[in-house]
Design an enzyme around this catalytic site. Structure first.
Site, PDB file in Angstrom:
ATOM      1  N   CYS A  79       0.855  -1.186   0.000  1.00 44.77           N
ATOM      2  CA  CYS A  79       0.000   0.000   0.000  1.00 44.77           C
ATOM      3  C   CYS A  79       0.890   1.234   0.000  1.00 44.77           C
ATOM      4  O   CYS A  79       2.059   1.167   0.366  1.00 44.77           O
ATOM      5  CB  CYS A  79      -0.893   0.038   1.237  1.00 44.77           C
ATOM      6  SG  CYS A  79      -2.028  -1.353   1.399  1.00 44.77           S
ATOM      7  N   GLU A 127      -9.138   7.019   3.250  1.00 49.14           N
ATOM      8  CA  GLU A 127      -8.517   7.071   1.934  1.00 49.14           C
ATOM      9  C   GLU A 127      -9.477   6.733   0.798  1.00 49.14           C
ATOM     10  O   GLU A 127     -10.340   5.856   0.934  1.00 49.14           O
ATOM     11  CB  GLU A 127      -7.354   6.069   1.870  1.00 49.14           C
ATOM     12  CG  GLU A 127      -6.251   6.341   2.865  1.00 49.14           C
ATOM     13  CD  GLU A 127      -5.148   5.305   2.804  1.00 49.14           C
ATOM     14  OE1 GLU A 127      -4.016   5.631   3.217  1.00 49.14           O
ATOM     15  OE2 GLU A 127      -5.407   4.166   2.363  1.00 49.14           O
TER      16      GLU A 127
END
Length: 203
Positions: A79, A127
């Site tokens: 990520c 996010e």
């Protein structure tokens, strides 16, 4: 097969900056990554990558125990956050190279509109996080960065997916939510249109 981290580099890590977003996914500013995550983290742009090998296995990694956000949690391969002005695909390749020490092939956008919010120990992730898959021909080529990754293992996608969906496999909040949306055949997942990305992430 489990992979252990290699020694950390002595080179200083440059300051990372993340792209802040409004509710429509448009860029509204930037902030130092070191200060963006807290109890009221602003919405920002990120990405996730699922790395598969030629046997159809998926790489599952454990986040370093000293990371400020979600330490020690098992999750997908990689990520990260694109820098301001950096293309998402370039950011994915950069981060995979940094964390796992490899170059990947067949990078494919599969969940362009994925979004989540999660909290652990008072720290929130918030996010818009497009999801990619990529292929690694040589699973033994991994060179883990211990500042980011505590451990990694290759697992059959089908059994990993089944266990996550059944709730018998503990993984990060975002990984669980992504697995719910990813197809049974991860290696054959169709590429999604870039037009479906948040505006701040479109080429």
């Amino acid at each position: 097969m489990t992979t252990t981290p290699t020694s950390s580099s002595a080179v200083a890590t440059p300051t990372e900056t993340v792209v802040l977003l409004d509710e429509d996914g448009r860029a509204v500013g930037t902030q130092d990554k070191a200060s963006v995550h807290h109890a009221d983290t602003p919405l920002h742009l990120a990405f996730s990558c699922y790395l598969v090998d030629d046997q159809g296995r998926v790489l599952v990694t454990r986040r370093a125990l000293h990371k400020r956000t979600f330490p020690g949690v098992w999750t997908n391969a990689c990520c990260g956050h694109p820098a301001p002005g950096e293309g998402l695909a370039d950011a994915v390749r950069r981060r995979v190279r940094q964390e796992l020490g490899v170059e990947v092939d067949d990078l494919r956008l599969v969940l362009p509109a994925f979004r989540y919010r999660a909290e652990q120990d008072g720290v929130v992730e918030n996010e818009m996080c497009p999801v990619f898959t990529a292929r690694l021909a040589d699973p033994d080529a991994l060179r883990l960065d211990p500042d980011e990754v505590a451990d990694a293992t290759w697992e059959p996608w089908a059994s990993f997916r089944d266990d996550v969906l059944a709730g018998t496999r503990e993984v990060s909040h975002w990984c669980r939510e992504q697995v719910l949306q990813l197809p049974e055949d991860l290696t054959g997942a169709a590429a999604a249109p870039e037009a479906d990305l948040p505006p701040a992430a479109r080429p």
